[in-house]
Design a protein around this motif. Structure first.
Motif, PDB file in Angstrom:
ATOM      1  N   TYR A 171      26.307  61.154  98.525  1.00 25.48           N
ATOM      2  CA  TYR A 171      25.575  62.292  98.767  1.00 25.48           C
ATOM      3  C   TYR A 171      24.609  62.347  97.360  1.00 25.48           C
ATOM      4  O   TYR A 171      24.448  63.187  96.533  1.00 25.48           O
ATOM      5  CB  TYR A 171      26.745  63.459  98.058  1.00 25.48           C
ATOM      6  N   ASN A 191      21.355  63.105  97.747  1.00 21.47           N
ATOM      7  CA  ASN A 191      20.542  64.567  97.712  1.00 21.47           C
ATOM      8  C   ASN A 191      21.226  65.379  96.969  1.00 21.47           C
ATOM      9  O   ASN A 191      20.410  66.213  96.330  1.00 21.47           O
ATOM     10  CB  ASN A 191      20.144  64.703  99.241  1.00 21.47           C
ATOM     11  N   GLN A 192      22.339  65.708  96.968  1.00 20.35           N
ATOM     12  CA  GLN A 192      23.073  66.729  96.483  1.00 20.35           C
ATOM     13  C   GLN A 192      22.961  66.373  94.791  1.00 20.35           C
ATOM     14  O   GLN A 192      22.949  67.320  94.143  1.00 20.35           O
ATOM     15  CB  GLN A 192      24.435  66.838  96.947  1.00 20.35           C
ATOM     16  N   LEU A 199      19.683  67.067  93.599  1.00 20.02           N
ATOM     17  CA  LEU A 199      19.534  68.405  93.753  1.00 20.02           C
ATOM     18  C   LEU A 199      19.974  69.180  92.380  1.00 20.02           C
ATOM     19  O   LEU A 199      19.342  69.895  91.716  1.00 20.02           O
ATOM     20  CB  LEU A 199      19.924  69.115  94.797  1.00 20.02           C
ATOM     21  N   GLN A 243       9.152  71.595 100.057  1.00 20.96           N
ATOM     22  CA  GLN A 243      10.313  72.648  99.679  1.00 20.96           C
ATOM     23  C   GLN A 243      11.779  71.842  99.711  1.00 20.96           C
ATOM     24  O   GLN A 243      12.128  71.036 100.784  1.00 20.96           O
ATOM     25  CB  GLN A 243      10.347  73.744 100.646  1.00 20.96           C
ATOM     26  N   ASP A 244      12.307  71.752  98.676  1.00 20.21           N
ATOM     27  CA  ASP A 244      13.552  71.061  98.601  1.00 20.21           C
ATOM     28  C   ASP A 244      14.684  71.842  99.212  1.00 20.21           C
ATOM     29  O   ASP A 244      14.486  73.182  99.843  1.00 20.21           O
ATOM     30  CB  ASP A 244      14.138  71.030  97.070  1.00 20.21           C
ATOM     31  N   VAL A 245      15.884  71.396  99.563  1.00 23.09           N
ATOM     32  CA  VAL A 245      16.941  71.853 100.324  1.00 23.09           C
ATOM     33  C   VAL A 245      17.313  73.295  99.860  1.00 23.09           C
ATOM     34  O   VAL A 245      18.035  73.927 100.474  1.00 23.09           O
ATOM     35  CB  VAL A 245      18.100  70.942 100.513  1.00 23.09           C
ATOM     36  N   ASP A 246      17.361  73.441  98.625  1.00 21.08           N
ATOM     37  CA  ASP A 246      17.644  74.838  98.021  1.00 21.08           C
ATOM     38  C   ASP A 246      16.497  75.794  98.133  1.00 21.08           C
ATOM     39  O   ASP A 246      16.756  76.922  97.632  1.00 21.08           O
ATOM     40  CB  ASP A 246      18.214  74.628  96.772  1.00 21.08           C
TER      41      ASP A 246
END
Length: 632
Positions: A28, A30-31, A34, A180-183
């Motif tokens: 994970y 990316n998480q 983030l 734009q990031d995933v959040d």
């Protein structure tokens, strides 16, 4: 090899934590990134607003301007009356450009997309085109990339209409897009997006609006901020409107424009013209603006301001190697924490390390403009603290249980529990030391002849059974009052009050005499039981002495017992003979009698010579004046 295997078994939880941490980083990434990016936002907000470099101004189509335009129906000026409906005529922007350059600006970037002809007719476009041509190449218009998905997915580029593009000249467009990031938060510099899509759209892809505006003003641009493995981020200056902002109405209303021109406020400024009004829906989530949102024009202005002051906020991309390194570092921290035995100490130290790493990360972000992955390392340190302290807690509980079981053989449950609750101090408590104690010794009268009689009649198992039953009652009476059973010597039991846990001598003496009387009562019940079965009763003596002894674990490497050595023990042994001679059940030394004071009525049995000591009075108990209810 066996030793290595045992070590791995003991450290299974810690090693598993390292594998889990490394696995999370690999599975994970990316998480993880983030999480660290969210910390960057928090670090920026914690740092607070900072000074914006000179040279950048936003001209905003804001809520005030829209409200003023809506109320121009009675205005004598036809150009102002045309502002009542959105979108505004493009000739209005021509007027604004004229006035901006009249105020002495260096260049203007327009954060509005003119990709289709004006709804007010060709003449409206022509007015703006003439103005653009007059000020080229100091004006940059917006372009936008459309990303379509599905079977015919791809990228397409929207520019200003051909007429307006021709008036601009070559390369006078700037992209409005940004990652734009995933959040849902915009953190990367818009030009990073432009660089990325240029690989698909070709070398003629426009730069970001902010970078294009810098080039239009012939100002230097740092194209090398994206180091290998590092991602350049925006470094906002504060919440919305932190960057100097003028309402476009100040340029449209004649009196306000005259005052603005007179002030020289816009001289040598880079100007970004764009919407900030809520109704125009160009608001984005960024640091400092998670709620209301940051206007897109201010996002581009932030990129320009970062370039002007030569500031870079660089974020380290996490490679698979970083995940493995993170797992190893977490294991090393957990192993290093094992030097502290106490669970809370371990947790506290690793929490302090985790907090220190967070603080260091804050300093790196605020002072050096670098995010190097200390946040994930801090989270790993905290996880190591939880796992390591949990392991230490289990180990400590196991030690307490083992120690309590071991001590329970000769200490009262309460004393055993007290020592077991502090196992790290058990060695000091049970180690050799001098202490004052009350010694209690029990002995059965005529036990030798009783043993010979039962042996002759083949009742040895019954003899052992009776002796065990008797000692069980003796031990329980002693333990109930905090005494320590030292040893059994044939038919005799030796106990002490005051070791290994020391109380006051008066308390120990009182507990000892109560235990002696309780033993008498318990033997009376046993005798009644045996008599009912037709068996012979027993008689006993209980003697008490007081003095200084050496207490501690004494023995060999293969066997060791907690015991006491000293004159008080010898005195008890010799008092036992005096008790039998004087036909008394409970006998005590003069020191014990003095400790009891007037709580009990004692009888002086006279002065006796005790071998190795001077002659002293010996006492027995005559009646009980207090605590009688505890013996009923």
């Amino acid at each position: 090899m066996a030793t290595k295997g045992k070590w791995i078994q003991r450290q299974a939880a810690v090693l598993s934590l390292g594998v889990v941490i490394a696995g999370i980083g690999l599975l994970y990434p990316n998480q993880i990134e983030l999480l660290e990016l969210a910390f960057v936002d928090a670090a920026q907000e914690l740092r607070g607003p900072r000074r914006v470099p000179d040279g950048i101004t936003i001209v905003a189509i804001d809520d005030f301007s829209l409200q003023q335009a809506f109320n121009t129906d009675l205005s004598e000026r036809s150009d102002l009356r045309s502002l009542q409906h959105w979108p505004w005529p493009r000739k209005i922007y021509a007027t604004v450009l004229d006035r901006l350059f009249a105020c002495g600006v260096k260049a203007v970037g327009v954060d509005l997309l003119f990709d289709s002809p004006s709804i007010y007719g060709p003449n409206d476009d022509q007015v703006l085109a003439v103005t653009l041509k007059r000020f080229q190449p100091k004006v940059v218009l917006a372009a936008q990339v459309l990303e379509s998905r599905g079977a015919v997915g791809g990228l397409s580029l929207l520019r200003a209409t051909p007429a307006l593009s021709a008036a601009l000249g070559t390369n006078q467009h700037g992209l409005l897009n940004g990652f734009q990031d995933v959040d849902g938060v915009i953190r990367q510099r818009p030009n990073t997006y432009a660089t990325t899509v240029s690989k698909s759209l070709g070398k003629n892809t426009p730069l970001s609006l902010g970078i294009a505006l810098l080039q239009a003003a012939d100002l230097p641009v740092d194209h090398h901020v994206q180091w290998d493995g590092w991602l350049p981020l925006l470094d906002p200056y504060g919440p919305p409107r932190t960057i100097p902002t003028l309402s476009i109405w100040q340029l449209l209303e004649p009196n306000s424009y005259a005052a603005l021109k007179e002030s020289g406020q816009l001289r040598n400024q880079l100007v970004l013209l764009g919407p900030t009004a809520t109704a125009l829906q160009d608001l984005h989530q960024t640091a400092f603006a998670r709620g209301a949102g940051m206007p897109g024009v201010e996002v581009h202005a932030t990129e320009i301001a970062n370039q002007i002051e030569g500031r870079a906020l660089l974020f380290l991309h996490k490679s698979p190697g970083w995940s493995l390194l993170l797992g190893v570092m977490v294991v090393l921290m957990a192993l290093a924490s094992q030097r502290w035995e106490r669970p809370l100490t371990r947790l506290g130290m690793l929490t302090a390390i985790a907090s220190g790493l967070l603080l260091l990360s804050l300093l790196f972000i605020a002072q050096l403009g670098l995010e190097v992955g200390l946040v994930s390392l801090s989270a790993g340190a905290l996880a190591a603290g939880v796992i390591s302290s949990a392991g230490a807690t289990l180990k400590l509980q196991w030690q307490k249980r083992r120690l309590r079981q071991s001590l329970g053989r000769y200490l009262s449950p309460a004393v055993a529990a007290e020592i077991a609750n502090q196992p790290e101090e058990a060695d000091d408590i049970l180690g050799g030391r001098l202490t004052e104690v009350v010694v209690l010794m029990t002995d059965i009268r005529n036990f030798t002849s009783f043993t010979q009689s039962m042996s002759a009649s083949g009742q040895v198992p019954r003899l052992v059974e009776r002796l065990n039953l008797y000692f069980s009652e003796v031990v329980e009476a002693i333990h109930q009052r905090g005494g320590t059973v030292d040893k059994f010597i044939g038919d005799a039991a030796l106990a002490v009050f005051g070791a290994p846990i020391k109380r006051s001598s008066q308390v120990d003496a009182k507990a000892a005499i109560e235990a002696a009387l309780d033993i008498e009562k318990r033997l009376a019940k046993l005798n009644q039981h045996w008599s009912n079965k037709g068996e012979e009763s027993w008689e006993q003596v209980v003697v008490l002495s007081y003095g200084t002894v050496i207490s501690g674990n004494i023995g060999s490497r293969s066997r060791m017992d907690y015991t006491v050595i000293g004159d008080a023990v010898n005195t008890a042994s010799r008092l036992e003979k005096i008790a039998k001679q004087s036909n008394q059940t409970v006998v005590m030394s003069e020191e014990v009698a003095q400790l009891l004071g007037d709580q009990w009525t004692l009888k002086n049995l006279g002065s006796y010579e005790i071998r190795g000591q001077k002659a002293q009075y010996v006492y027995t108990i005559k009646s009980v004046h207090c605590k009688a209810q505890s013996l009923n």
